[in-house]
Design a protein around this motif. Sequence first.
Motif, PDB file in Angstrom:
ATOM      1  N   VAL A  91      42.590  22.379   2.873  1.00 50.51           N
ATOM      2  CA  VAL A  91      41.141  22.185   3.425  1.00 50.51           C
ATOM      3  C   VAL A  91      40.284  22.112   2.250  1.00 50.51           C
ATOM      4  CG1 VAL A  91      41.589  22.643   5.817  1.00 50.51           C
ATOM      5  CG2 VAL A  91      40.641  24.492   4.385  1.00 50.51           C
ATOM      6  N   LYS A  92      39.378  21.214   2.296  1.00 52.61           N
ATOM      7  CA  LYS A  92      38.464  21.180   1.269  1.00 52.61           C
ATOM      8  C   LYS A  92      36.905  20.510   1.557  1.00 52.61           C
ATOM      9  CE  LYS A  92      40.055  16.809  -1.132  1.00 52.61           C
ATOM     10  NZ  LYS A  92      40.639  16.216  -0.117  1.00 52.61           N
ATOM     11  N   PRO A  93      36.119  20.619   0.525  1.00 52.39           N
ATOM     12  CA  PRO A  93      34.973  19.842   1.088  1.00 52.39           C
ATOM     13  C   PRO A  93      35.049  18.493   1.247  1.00 52.39           C
ATOM     14  CG  PRO A  93      34.707  21.329  -0.932  1.00 52.39           C
ATOM     15  CD  PRO A  93      36.075  21.134  -0.767  1.00 52.39           C
ATOM     16  N   GLY A  94      34.644  17.600   2.445  1.00 55.36           N
ATOM     17  CA  GLY A  94      34.562  16.561   2.746  1.00 55.36           C
ATOM     18  C   GLY A  94      33.594  15.603   2.353  1.00 55.36           C
ATOM     19  N   CYS A  95      32.300  16.302   1.800  1.00 61.20           N
ATOM     20  CA  CYS A  95      31.258  15.530   1.479  1.00 61.20           C
ATOM     21  C   CYS A  95      30.810  16.049   0.199  1.00 61.20           C
ATOM     22  CB  CYS A  95      29.863  15.799   2.397  1.00 61.20           C
ATOM     23  SG  CYS A  95      30.208  15.337   4.210  1.00 61.20           S
ATOM     24  N   ASP A  96      30.483  15.016  -0.551  1.00 59.52           N
ATOM     25  CA  ASP A  96      29.603  15.144  -1.978  1.00 59.52           C
ATOM     26  C   ASP A  96      28.309  14.825  -1.827  1.00 59.52           C
ATOM     27  OD1 ASP A  96      28.684  15.280  -4.614  1.00 59.52           O
ATOM     28  OD2 ASP A  96      30.299  13.764  -5.475  1.00 59.52           O
ATOM     29  N   MET A  97      27.329  15.551  -1.589  1.00 56.80           N
ATOM     30  CA  MET A  97      26.008  15.412  -1.463  1.00 56.80           C
ATOM     31  C   MET A  97      25.236  15.183  -2.875  1.00 56.80           C
ATOM     32  SD  MET A  97      24.896  17.794   1.777  1.00 56.80           S
ATOM     33  CE  MET A  97      23.489  16.943   1.762  1.00 56.80           C
ATOM     34  N   LYS A  98      25.985  15.324  -3.893  1.00 52.24           N
ATOM     35  CA  LYS A  98      25.303  15.110  -5.116  1.00 52.24           C
ATOM     36  C   LYS A  98      25.440  13.402  -5.579  1.00 52.24           C
ATOM     37  CE  LYS A  98      25.695  19.363  -7.434  1.00 52.24           C
ATOM     38  NZ  LYS A  98      26.895  20.173  -6.943  1.00 52.24           N
ATOM     39  N   SER A  99      26.494  12.922  -4.763  1.00 48.97           N
ATOM     40  CA  SER A  99      26.598  11.335  -4.763  1.00 48.97           C
ATOM     41  C   SER A  99      25.692  10.739  -3.854  1.00 48.97           C
ATOM     42  CB  SER A  99      27.881  11.089  -4.606  1.00 48.97           C
ATOM     43  OG  SER A  99      28.653  11.329  -5.538  1.00 48.97           O
ATOM     44  N   PRO A 100      25.031   9.537  -3.990  1.00 52.64           N
ATOM     45  CA  PRO A 100      24.226   8.847  -3.015  1.00 52.64           C
ATOM     46  C   PRO A 100      24.809   8.360  -1.831  1.00 52.64           C
ATOM     47  CG  PRO A 100      23.780   8.125  -4.841  1.00 52.64           C
ATOM     48  CD  PRO A 100      24.838   9.073  -5.303  1.00 52.64           C
ATOM     49  N   HIS A 101      24.326   8.459  -0.541  1.00 50.23           N
ATOM     50  CA  HIS A 101      24.954   8.156   0.492  1.00 50.23           C
ATOM     51  C   HIS A 101      24.139   7.879   1.729  1.00 50.23           C
ATOM     52  CE1 HIS A 101      27.595   7.719   4.104  1.00 50.23           C
ATOM     53  NE2 HIS A 101      28.581   7.186   3.224  1.00 50.23           N
ATOM     54  N   GLU A 102      24.117   6.983   2.628  1.00 49.13           N
ATOM     55  CA  GLU A 102      23.148   6.929   3.849  1.00 49.13           C
ATOM     56  C   GLU A 102      23.078   8.163   4.618  1.00 49.13           C
ATOM     57  OE1 GLU A 102      25.144   4.507   7.078  1.00 49.13           O
ATOM     58  OE2 GLU A 102      24.942   3.452   5.329  1.00 49.13           O
ATOM     59  N   LEU A 103      24.138   8.937   4.650  1.00 47.99           N
ATOM     60  CA  LEU A 103      24.140   9.994   5.680  1.00 47.99           C
ATOM     61  C   LEU A 103      23.317  11.012   5.303  1.00 47.99           C
ATOM     62  CD1 LEU A 103      27.726  10.254   6.547  1.00 47.99           C
ATOM     63  CD2 LEU A 103      26.100   9.325   8.037  1.00 47.99           C
ATOM     64  N   TRP A 104      22.813  11.210   3.966  1.00 52.04           N
ATOM     65  CA  TRP A 104      22.027  12.411   3.411  1.00 52.04           C
ATOM     66  C   TRP A 104      20.801  11.739   2.470  1.00 52.04           C
ATOM     67  CZ3 TRP A 104      27.082  12.786   2.936  1.00 52.04           C
ATOM     68  CH2 TRP A 104      27.925  12.248   1.847  1.00 52.04           C
ATOM     69  N   SER A 105      20.405  10.427   2.854  1.00 48.49           N
ATOM     70  CA  SER A 105      19.452   9.945   2.050  1.00 48.49           C
ATOM     71  C   SER A 105      18.034  10.411   2.443  1.00 48.49           C
ATOM     72  CB  SER A 105      19.264   8.347   2.154  1.00 48.49           C
ATOM     73  OG  SER A 105      19.331   7.937   3.690  1.00 48.49           O
ATOM     74  N   ASP A 106      17.883  10.938   3.582  1.00 48.77           N
ATOM     75  CA  ASP A 106      16.547  11.510   4.176  1.00 48.77           C
ATOM     76  C   ASP A 106      16.449  12.962   3.653  1.00 48.77           C
ATOM     77  OD1 ASP A 106      14.984  13.175   6.361  1.00 48.77           O
ATOM     78  OD2 ASP A 106      13.998  11.173   6.177  1.00 48.77           O
ATOM     79  N   PRO A 107      15.653  13.244   2.761  1.00 44.50           N
ATOM     80  CA  PRO A 107      15.670  14.757   2.497  1.00 44.50           C
ATOM     81  C   PRO A 107      15.604  15.684   3.332  1.00 44.50           C
ATOM     82  CG  PRO A 107      13.951  13.252   1.131  1.00 44.50           C
ATOM     83  CD  PRO A 107      14.480  12.732   2.500  1.00 44.50           C
ATOM     84  N   VAL A 108      14.888  15.717   4.534  1.00 49.06           N
ATOM     85  CA  VAL A 108      15.081  16.405   5.718  1.00 49.06           C
ATOM     86  C   VAL A 108      16.428  16.790   6.451  1.00 49.06           C
ATOM     87  CG1 VAL A 108      13.856  17.046   7.758  1.00 49.06           C
ATOM     88  CG2 VAL A 108      12.422  16.169   5.916  1.00 49.06           C
TER      89      VAL A 108
END
Length: 129
Positions: A53-70
């Motif tokens: 098991v490992k991280p499934g999201c790389d939030m350092k890379s742009p993606h619509e799922l985390w484009s809103d800062p809040v």
Amino acid sequence: MSYPQPLTPQEKLADVKRQLDLPRIVVICGSTRFMTDMAEADLRETRAGKIVVKPGCDMKSPHELWSDPVEAEALKSRLDDLHRAKIRLADEVLIVGGYIGDSTRAEIAYARSLGRPVRFTHPEVDPDA
């Protein structure tokens, strides 16, 4: 007359894993800047017969799922909780990469507090070495 002590949740989980004859479970931790290295570690650990098991999201890379800062901050908190759950599930922890940031340092401390063995692809970065 003595009575047996009830099993802790961790002991129950270990017992169920034994009953199910599950292979060892390894959780990969580290900075998401090492996602390519994590994928390689996943291949090697899987080849060795382990559940990975490992991280499934790389939030350092742009993606619509985390484009809103809040929303991104709330997601980061949920992902941190999820990753701690992966550490609780795992039999061992593999730290990937040659850099240890605050999040990874916290994951190492958490894993060690649970008695999980911690390995490093770059042992020189072990904060307790």
